[in-house]
Motif scaffolding. Structure first.
Motif, short mmCIF file in Angstrom:
data_model
loop_
_atom_site.label_atom_id
_atom_site.label_comp_id
_atom_site.label_asym_id
_atom_site.label_seq_id
_atom_site.Cartn_x
_atom_site.Cartn_y
_atom_site.Cartn_z
N THR A 173 0.86 -1.18 0.00
CA THR A 173 0.00 0.00 0.00
C THR A 173 0.89 1.24 0.00
O THR A 173 1.81 1.35 0.81
CB THR A 173 -0.91 0.03 1.24
OG1 THR A 173 -1.78 -1.11 1.23
CG2 THR A 173 -1.76 1.30 1.25
N ILE A 174 0.63 2.15 -0.93
CA ILE A 174 1.39 3.40 -1.02
C ILE A 174 0.41 4.56 -0.96
O ILE A 174 -0.46 4.69 -1.82
CB ILE A 174 2.22 3.46 -2.32
CG1 ILE A 174 3.24 2.31 -2.35
CG2 ILE A 174 2.92 4.81 -2.44
CD1 ILE A 174 4.06 2.25 -3.63
N TYR A 175 0.56 5.38 0.07
CA TYR A 175 -0.25 6.59 0.20
C TYR A 175 0.46 7.75 -0.48
O TYR A 175 1.69 7.88 -0.39
CB TYR A 175 -0.51 6.92 1.67
CG TYR A 175 -1.38 5.90 2.38
CD1 TYR A 175 -2.75 5.86 2.14
CD2 TYR A 175 -0.83 4.98 3.28
CE1 TYR A 175 -3.56 4.92 2.78
CE2 TYR A 175 -1.63 4.05 3.92
CZ TYR A 175 -2.99 4.02 3.66
OH TYR A 175 -3.79 3.10 4.29
N GLN A 215 7.65 -4.66 -3.85
CA GLN A 215 8.08 -4.97 -2.49
C GLN A 215 6.89 -4.82 -1.55
O GLN A 215 6.18 -3.82 -1.61
CB GLN A 215 9.19 -4.03 -2.04
CG GLN A 215 10.42 -4.02 -2.92
CD GLN A 215 11.44 -3.01 -2.43
OE1 GLN A 215 11.67 -2.87 -1.23
NE2 GLN A 215 12.05 -2.29 -3.36
N PRO A 216 6.68 -5.78 -0.67
CA PRO A 216 5.57 -5.65 0.28
C PRO A 216 5.82 -4.57 1.32
O PRO A 216 6.96 -4.20 1.58
CB PRO A 216 5.51 -7.04 0.93
CG PRO A 216 6.90 -7.59 0.79
CD PRO A 216 7.40 -7.05 -0.52
N GLY A 217 4.75 -4.03 1.87
CA GLY A 217 4.87 -3.01 2.91
C GLY A 217 3.92 -1.86 2.67
O GLY A 217 3.13 -1.85 1.72
N THR A 218 4.01 -0.87 3.55
CA THR A 218 3.16 0.32 3.47
C THR A 218 4.03 1.56 3.51
O THR A 218 4.83 1.74 4.43
CB THR A 218 2.13 0.36 4.62
OG1 THR A 218 1.36 -0.85 4.60
CG2 THR A 218 1.20 1.55 4.48
N LEU A 219 3.87 2.43 2.51
CA LEU A 219 4.66 3.65 2.40
C LEU A 219 3.75 4.87 2.44
O LEU A 219 2.61 4.83 1.98
CB LEU A 219 5.43 3.69 1.08
CG LEU A 219 6.81 3.04 1.02
CD1 LEU A 219 6.68 1.53 1.14
CD2 LEU A 219 7.51 3.41 -0.29
N PHE A 220 4.29 5.96 2.95
CA PHE A 220 3.61 7.25 2.93
C PHE A 220 4.51 8.19 2.14
O PHE A 220 5.57 8.61 2.62
CB PHE A 220 3.40 7.76 4.37
CG PHE A 220 2.50 8.95 4.47
CD1 PHE A 220 1.15 8.81 4.78
CD2 PHE A 220 2.99 10.24 4.28
CE1 PHE A 220 0.32 9.91 4.89
CE2 PHE A 220 2.17 11.35 4.39
CZ PHE A 220 0.83 11.19 4.70
N ILE A 221 4.11 8.51 0.92
CA ILE A 221 4.89 9.40 0.06
C ILE A 221 4.30 10.81 0.15
O ILE A 221 3.11 11.01 -0.07
CB ILE A 221 4.87 8.92 -1.40
CG1 ILE A 221 5.55 7.55 -1.52
CG2 ILE A 221 5.57 9.93 -2.31
CD1 ILE A 221 5.60 7.00 -2.93
#
Length: 291
Positions: free
Chosen positions: A37-39, A256-262
């Motif tokens: 998930t990428i915000y 790549q799995p994970g959660t980012l806040f851009i």
């Protein structure tokens, strides 16, 4: 620039007294696949005291994220940043900045610099983009906007306090290179357009920030497009091309799995050619997050 250009900032004055808090709801988007998930959050690089934006779905998305990704990670040493900027802006041909301007533009430039407490003589060794950048930031300080209240600074402090990794889409040198690589004619146009816009800066920037606060990216884009009409080449370099690069970065990161806040300048997430448009061209959907 402070909504959609580069994240480089001049040193800010000390934090002023807070005004009455105003809770705002800036826009947030989400890109995701099965395990990533990428915000996407649009920022304002300078802000007045008392704007309470780091709440609600923005804070929730940030708290859920493993990593904060910004346009750049600013060096901790401001002197080092200043030295890097000066080196990139130095005129290698030895022509004085004022000599690149016609008589009328030169008089307007020197008057604008002096009015805003910037000694134009100290900029003579630099290329025009350096003075244009200074005149894009310095007047806002006098209007009460502070870079230490900007969204990037708030997010970075929160990330470090919670142990999140802080990454970047670009390096400082890359950002400076976008300006340094502009043809001289475009640099001069950037400087003169900045000077012409100074009388309306307070009203226009306040309007842009109001659209950001209200979560109105379409209105923000409409006003930005109007303000960029005088320098379309600059918009191509600072916005469109970088948006395309970032969309490719996001596509790769989805592997790549994970959660980012851009978090990038709000102008990059608004209007035609936005990061979302560039993602769509790559076959990647983005969705506005609703509370």
């Amino acid at each position: 620039m402070l909504l959609g250009g580069c994240a480089l900032e001049q040193p800010a004055a000390a934090r002023g007294a807070a005004t009455r808090s105003a809770y705002v709801t800036p826009a947030l988007w989400e890109v995701k696949d099965a395990d990533t998930t990428i915000y996407l959050f649009g920022t304002v690089h300078v802000m007045k005291p008392g704007v309470d934006w780091f709440k609600g779905w923005v804070r929730s998305a940030f708290d859920q994220s493993d990593e904060l990704v910004l346009e750049i990670v600013e060096p901790e040493d401001p002197n080092g940043l200043a030295s890097t900027m000066a080196g990139a802006a130095l005129a290698r041909d030895g022509v004085k900045l004022s000599d690149r301007l016609g008589a009328d533009d030169r008089a307007k430039y020197q008057a604008a610099m002096s009015t805003n407490g910037l000694p134009w003589q100290a900029f003579e060794m630099f290329n025009p983009w350096m003075a244009g950048m200074a005149l894009s930031v310095k007047p806002l300080e006098a209007l009460g906007y502070k870079s230490d209240l900007g969204a990037e600074k708030v997010l970075t402090a929160a990330a470090r306090a919670s142990g999140k990794k802080v990454g970047a889409l670009e390096t400082v040198e890359q950002q400076l290179g976008y300006f340094a690589g502009l043809p001289m004619e475009q640099q001069v146009n950037f400087l003169t357009a900045t000077i012409e816009g100074l009388p309306d800066m307070d009203r226009e920037f306040a309007s842009l920030v109001a659209h950001w606060q209200g979560g109105e990216p379409d209105k923000l884009a409409a006003e930005m497009n109007e303000s960029l009409e005088a320098t379309p080449e600059l918009a191509q370099v600072l916005l469109i091309q970088r948006n395309a690069n970032w969309a490719k970065w996001i596509k790769r990161r989805l592997n790549q799995p994970g959660t980012l806040f851009i978090a990038v300048g709000a102008g990059h997430l608004a209007g035609k050619g936005s990061v979302q448009d560039q993602l769509a061209a790559l076959g990647i959907a983005s969705a506005r997050v609703k509370q």
